[in-house]
Write a protein that holds these residues in place. Structure first.
Motif, PDB file in Angstrom:
ATOM      1  N   GLY A 191       0.783  -1.228   0.000  1.00 16.90           N
ATOM      2  CA  GLY A 191       0.000   0.000   0.000  1.00 16.90           C
ATOM      3  C   GLY A 191       0.815   1.279   0.000  1.00 16.90           C
ATOM      4  O   GLY A 191       0.253   2.367   0.047  1.00 16.90           O
ATOM      5  N   PHE A 192       2.160   1.171  -0.053  1.00 18.01           N
ATOM      6  CA  PHE A 192       2.970   2.387  -0.081  1.00 18.01           C
ATOM      7  C   PHE A 192       2.998   2.967  -1.488  1.00 18.01           C
ATOM      8  O   PHE A 192       3.333   2.281  -2.445  1.00 18.01           O
ATOM      9  CB  PHE A 192       4.394   2.102   0.414  1.00 18.01           C
ATOM     10  CG  PHE A 192       4.478   1.992   1.910  1.00 18.01           C
ATOM     11  CD1 PHE A 192       4.508   3.135   2.692  1.00 18.01           C
ATOM     12  CD2 PHE A 192       4.478   0.754   2.533  1.00 18.01           C
ATOM     13  CE1 PHE A 192       4.559   3.046   4.080  1.00 18.01           C
ATOM     14  CE2 PHE A 192       4.518   0.651   3.917  1.00 18.01           C
ATOM     15  CZ  PHE A 192       4.567   1.801   4.691  1.00 18.01           C
ATOM     16  N   GLU A 193       2.633   4.250  -1.584  1.00 16.72           N
ATOM     17  CA  GLU A 193       2.609   4.915  -2.887  1.00 16.72           C
ATOM     18  C   GLU A 193       3.835   5.807  -3.045  1.00 16.72           C
ATOM     19  O   GLU A 193       4.085   6.670  -2.220  1.00 16.72           O
ATOM     20  CB  GLU A 193       1.343   5.762  -3.021  1.00 16.72           C
ATOM     21  CG  GLU A 193       0.079   4.936  -3.063  1.00 16.72           C
ATOM     22  CD  GLU A 193      -1.165   5.801  -3.134  1.00 16.72           C
ATOM     23  OE1 GLU A 193      -1.162   6.816  -3.842  1.00 16.72           O
ATOM     24  OE2 GLU A 193      -2.143   5.452  -2.455  1.00 16.72           O
ATOM     25  N   PHE A 194       4.573   5.562  -4.121  1.00 17.98           N
ATOM     26  CA  PHE A 194       5.744   6.374  -4.470  1.00 17.98           C
ATOM     27  C   PHE A 194       5.385   7.260  -5.651  1.00 17.98           C
ATOM     28  O   PHE A 194       4.449   6.967  -6.390  1.00 17.98           O
ATOM     29  CB  PHE A 194       6.915   5.467  -4.880  1.00 17.98           C
ATOM     30  CG  PHE A 194       7.506   4.668  -3.760  1.00 17.98           C
ATOM     31  CD1 PHE A 194       6.801   3.622  -3.180  1.00 17.98           C
ATOM     32  CD2 PHE A 194       8.779   4.944  -3.293  1.00 17.98           C
ATOM     33  CE1 PHE A 194       7.353   2.871  -2.155  1.00 17.98           C
ATOM     34  CE2 PHE A 194       9.348   4.197  -2.263  1.00 17.98           C
ATOM     35  CZ  PHE A 194       8.636   3.162  -1.702  1.00 17.98           C
ATOM     36  N   LYS A 195       6.157   8.306  -5.857  1.00 13.72           N
ATOM     37  CA  LYS A 195       5.903   9.181  -7.011  1.00 13.72           C
ATOM     38  C   LYS A 195       6.261   8.458  -8.300  1.00 13.72           C
ATOM     39  O   LYS A 195       5.559   8.534  -9.282  1.00 13.72           O
ATOM     40  CB  LYS A 195       6.726  10.461  -6.903  1.00 13.72           C
ATOM     41  CG  LYS A 195       6.015  11.518  -6.100  1.00 13.72           C
ATOM     42  CD  LYS A 195       6.586  12.899  -6.338  1.00 13.72           C
ATOM     43  CE  LYS A 195       6.033  13.872  -5.323  1.00 13.72           C
ATOM     44  NZ  LYS A 195       6.691  13.752  -4.000  1.00 13.72           N
ATOM     45  N   LYS A 196       7.398   7.736  -8.266  1.00 11.20           N
ATOM     46  CA  LYS A 196       7.851   7.058  -9.473  1.00 11.20           C
ATOM     47  C   LYS A 196       7.536   5.567  -9.405  1.00 11.20           C
ATOM     48  O   LYS A 196       7.799   4.908  -8.401  1.00 11.20           O
ATOM     49  CB  LYS A 196       9.360   7.265  -9.656  1.00 11.20           C
ATOM     50  CG  LYS A 196       9.678   8.696 -10.047  1.00 11.20           C
ATOM     51  CD  LYS A 196      11.157   8.949 -10.050  1.00 11.20           C
ATOM     52  CE  LYS A 196      11.449  10.392 -10.420  1.00 11.20           C
ATOM     53  NZ  LYS A 196      12.852  10.732 -10.193  1.00 11.20           N
ATOM     54  N   ALA A 197       6.977   5.052 -10.499  1.00 12.83           N
ATOM     55  CA  ALA A 197       6.533   3.670 -10.542  1.00 12.83           C
ATOM     56  C   ALA A 197       7.679   2.684 -10.334  1.00 12.83           C
ATOM     57  O   ALA A 197       7.541   1.673  -9.654  1.00 12.83           O
ATOM     58  CB  ALA A 197       5.839   3.399 -11.877  1.00 12.83           C
ATOM     59  N   LYS A 198       8.851   3.003 -10.922  1.00 11.52           N
ATOM     60  CA  LYS A 198      10.003   2.110 -10.825  1.00 11.52           C
ATOM     61  C   LYS A 198      10.433   1.938  -9.361  1.00 11.52           C
ATOM     62  O   LYS A 198      10.758   0.834  -8.937  1.00 11.52           O
ATOM     63  CB  LYS A 198      11.156   2.706 -11.651  1.00 11.52           C
ATOM     64  CG  LYS A 198      12.439   1.903 -11.639  1.00 11.52           C
ATOM     65  CD  LYS A 198      12.452   0.867 -12.754  1.00 11.52           C
ATOM     66  CE  LYS A 198      13.819   0.228 -12.908  1.00 11.52           C
ATOM     67  NZ  LYS A 198      14.058  -0.820 -11.911  1.00 11.52           N
ATOM     68  N   MET A 199      10.408   3.031  -8.607  1.00  6.20           N
ATOM     69  CA  MET A 199      10.788   2.958  -7.194  1.00  6.20           C
ATOM     70  C   MET A 199       9.820   2.070  -6.420  1.00  6.20           C
ATOM     71  O   MET A 199      10.217   1.272  -5.593  1.00  6.20           O
ATOM     72  CB  MET A 199      10.783   4.354  -6.577  1.00  6.20           C
ATOM     73  CG  MET A 199      11.974   5.174  -6.980  1.00  6.20           C
ATOM     74  SD  MET A 199      11.784   6.844  -6.379  1.00  6.20           S
ATOM     75  CE  MET A 199      13.210   7.598  -7.140  1.00  6.20           C
ATOM     76  N   GLU A 200       8.528   2.233  -6.712  1.00  9.85           N
ATOM     77  CA  GLU A 200       7.526   1.431  -6.019  1.00  9.85           C
ATOM     78  C   GLU A 200       7.692  -0.050  -6.354  1.00  9.85           C
ATOM     79  O   GLU A 200       7.606  -0.918  -5.483  1.00  9.85           O
ATOM     80  CB  GLU A 200       6.121   1.917  -6.388  1.00  9.85           C
ATOM     81  CG  GLU A 200       5.045   1.273  -5.549  1.00  9.85           C
ATOM     82  CD  GLU A 200       3.691   1.933  -5.732  1.00  9.85           C
ATOM     83  OE1 GLU A 200       3.628   3.179  -5.733  1.00  9.85           O
ATOM     84  OE2 GLU A 200       2.712   1.200  -5.873  1.00  9.85           O
ATOM     85  N   GLU A 201       7.984  -0.338  -7.623  1.00  8.67           N
ATOM     86  CA  GLU A 201       8.164  -1.739  -8.036  1.00  8.67           C
ATOM     87  C   GLU A 201       9.412  -2.341  -7.400  1.00  8.67           C
ATOM     88  O   GLU A 201       9.395  -3.476  -6.925  1.00  8.67           O
ATOM     89  CB  GLU A 201       8.245  -1.815  -9.561  1.00  8.67           C
ATOM     90  CG  GLU A 201       6.889  -1.605 -10.220  1.00  8.67           C
ATOM     91  CD  GLU A 201       6.976  -1.234 -11.694  1.00  8.67           C
ATOM     92  OE1 GLU A 201       5.948  -0.860 -12.254  1.00  8.67           O
ATOM     93  OE2 GLU A 201       8.088  -1.318 -12.270  1.00  8.67           O
TER      94      GLU A 201
END
Lengths: 185, 175
Positions: A69-79
């Motif tokens: 459930g943690f949302e990052f600004k950049k998709a790559k970081m979240e993945e």
């Protein structure tokens, strides 16, 4: 008759404050933010679906966090966070079970901001570790607002960062808790 | 270390190595050098693009799975590890009765789907660019929401179990 009514109302209102004072407080929309600061870049993430339960009588405090459930600004970081660092498919849930150690000094029925010390066990990424954090408990019109900032050491929870990003991610992650709890009926 | 690189960067890296080898074999070195410069350029461009990629708005993304909110809850309650395997990280489109809408101090909305008689729900945390839509749905109506499934909070504290969807957008609501 009138006086009886007033006494009754006074008695009832006393009862309700009493039940606030001794009851449990909870939220399912608490927020926890993570912040990693390095000279290379600052990375932040927020989770807005934190479950938190506080027993004001005993000071027992619990948190449940879904790691995905943690949302990052950049998709790559979240993945990367999910697949490589915290391995959220293997360890979807993080938990904290502990206690407000100075619970007796907090009056849950009077508006005000109190300093609080919390200690307990944090489970994440398959590891469990004792942690202590300080923060504030604010009582406002029957709601309880918890705020705390503390650091989590990645090494304590066996979170490994790939060599390529070792300069981009801090070894100690600043964790900010912001939960507004409502009385549990 | 190489495994975390995006595919396009891996390909340009492979081409780069290949060109380096060719450079020492053939005579037309200028042409090969030119190709190497182009290859590095493409690699850096693709790498940057991937690094700065943001999430797509779910109103423009096709759902992986469509399911009724009550069925989704039931699946997680029956066997949460099997349901986790099936639904985690997937884009779900779920339809159900809107039990409640909550708004927190920071202005974030959460839609709560499910039967009013049950403690269990699907909790849909709204995408921050679609917050206004959440305020317009009447409680008690049927609503369809699309979002990323982030997991299941099993009832361990006496608060009811919840399936959590993130970055949600409202697809349609029928009164």
């Amino acid at each position: 008759m009138k006086r009886k009514g007033i006494i009754l109302i006074a008695f009832l209102s006393l009862l309700t404050t009493q039940s606030f004072a001794q009851g449990k407080f909870y939220t399912k929309t608490g927020k926890i933010s993570l912040f990693s600061a390095t000279p290379m870049e600052n990375i932040s993430a927020v989770n807005k679906s934190i479950v938190c339960l506080l027993d004001s009588k005993t000071g027992d405090l619990q948190f449940a966090v879904l790691m995905k459930g943690f949302e990052f600004k950049k998709a790559k970081m979240e993945e990367d966070f999910n697949s490589d660092y915290v391995e959220s498919s293997k360890f979807p849930k993080s938990e904290f079970k502990g206690q407000v150690t100075n619970n007796s000094s907090i009056n849950y029925s009077i508006n005000g901001t109190y300093k609080a010390e919390v200690t307990g066990k944090l489970s994440m990424h398959g590891k469990t570790k004792d942690i202590t954090a300080s923060g504030t408990v604010a009582v406002k019109d029957g709601k309880v607002i918890l705020n705390s900032v503390f650091n989590i050491q990645l090494a304590d929870f066996d979170v490994r960062v790939p060599k390529m990003y070792i300069d981009n991610i801090a070894k100690s992650i600043k964790t900010t808790v912001d939960c507004t709890l409502e009385p549990l009926k | 270390m190489i495994s975390i690189l995006p595919l396009a960067v891996k390909i340009s890296l492979a081409i780069f190595i290949l060109l380096l080898i060719i450079l020492f074999v053939v005579k037309k070195r200028k042409f090969i050098l030119f190709l190497i410069v182009i290859d590095i350029g493409i690699g850096v461009w693709q790498g940057q693009k991937e690094y700065n990629r943001t999430y797509k708005d779910f109103s423009n993304v096709k759902a992986d799975i469509k399911i009724a909110a009550n069925d989704l809850i039931k699946e997680f309650e029956t066997n949460d590890s099997a349901a986790n395997k099936k639904y985690l990280d997937k884009t779900l489109e779920t339809t159900g009765n809107l039990k409640d809408v909550t708004k927190d101090d920071a202005g974030y909305f959460t839609l709560i789907l499910g039967d009013t008689t049950s403690m269990s729900s699907v909790r849909c945390s709204m995408d921050s660019t679609h917050l206004k839509d959440a305020a317009t749905v009447p409680i008690g109506s049927s609503v369809t929401v699309r979002g990323a499934c982030t997991g299941f909070n099993k009832d361990e504290m006496g608060l009811g179990s919840d399936v959590i969807l993130n970055r949600c957008v409202i697809i349609k609501n029928q009164n």
